[in-house]
Design an enzyme around this catalytic site. Structure first.
Site, short mmCIF file in Angstrom:
data_model
loop_
_atom_site.label_atom_id
_atom_site.label_comp_id
_atom_site.label_asym_id
_atom_site.label_seq_id
_atom_site.Cartn_x
_atom_site.Cartn_y
_atom_site.Cartn_z
N HIS A 1 48.31 43.88 48.69
CA HIS A 1 48.84 43.12 48.11
C HIS A 1 49.45 42.93 47.43
CE1 HIS A 1 45.08 40.90 46.72
NE2 HIS A 1 44.73 41.89 47.47
N CYS B 1 53.77 37.06 46.85
CA CYS B 1 53.56 37.79 47.90
C CYS B 1 54.05 37.69 49.20
CB CYS B 1 51.85 37.01 48.13
SG CYS B 1 51.61 36.12 48.28
N HIS C 1 48.39 33.01 51.00
CA HIS C 1 48.53 34.45 50.20
C HIS C 1 48.76 35.40 51.47
CE1 HIS C 1 48.29 37.20 47.46
NE2 HIS C 1 47.19 37.82 47.89
#
Length: 183
Positions: free
Chosen positions: A42, A152, A30
């Site tokens: 994010h 992301c 991530h």
């Protein structure tokens, strides 16, 4: 940081850093932009990291570190349909290890990296521009999350470089880079 690891400690973080943390036993990472004051911006799928809503998502999320479904009180709650969020570094890491994504690496280093998604040949823009882009997208969104085409990592690379990789349906050529007018 070394040749095979981009692991860093919190004290070395600077606003504008592209950071990431591996999830689900190193199945995926991530990514986000550190903006200072222990905050990370994010891109998620309405507050969830994994993107397609399938049974595979359930397995990946359930195999990761246990997390509260409610973020801490310093994090912004995800809005319906808006996947760009601000959270504290602890919530972003979700118990994982902190890594910094490398920019402007040499072709030899790029090829030597054991895993993709840890570095790029592209140059980064100045940190104030990166933080500005991340904050702009926090307010305005980054489109619809798609684990394969708009995720992301794409968000963080766009914040750092201003470059987007467009898919075949958008312009007729796979992998073409486009510089956007968002500053």
């Amino acid at each position: 940081m070394g040749l095979l690891s981009n692991r860093v400690d919190r004290a070395s973080l600077k606003p504008g850093d592209h950071i990431y943390s591996w999830r689900a036993a190193y199945v995926y990472a991530h990514h986000g932009i550190y903006v200072g004051d222990d905050k990370v911006i994010h891109f998620t799928r309405r507050g969830r990291e994994v993107g397609t809503g399938t049974f595979v998502d359930f397995l990946l999320v359930s195999s990761g570190p246990s997390r509260s479904l409610v973020p801490c009180e310093t994090c912004t709650p995800p809005e319906e349909g808006h996947g760009v969020v601000s959270s504290c570094l602890n919530c972003f890491l979700s118990g994982g290890i902190l890594y910094r994504f490398d920019y402007s690496v040499t072709p030899a280093l790029f090829l030597a990296k054991a895993r993709g998604g840890t570095c790029t040949l592209a140059d980064s823009d100045p940190s104030d521009v990166v933080v500005h882009r991340a904050n702009y997208l926090l307010e305005n969104g980054f489109g619809c999350y798609n684990v394969f085409k708009n995720n992301c990592e794409d968000f963080a690379i766009y914040c750092k470089t201003g470059l987007l990789v467009l898919d075949q349906g958008a312009i007729g050529q796979v992998g073409m880079l486009l510089t956007s007018g968002v500053a």
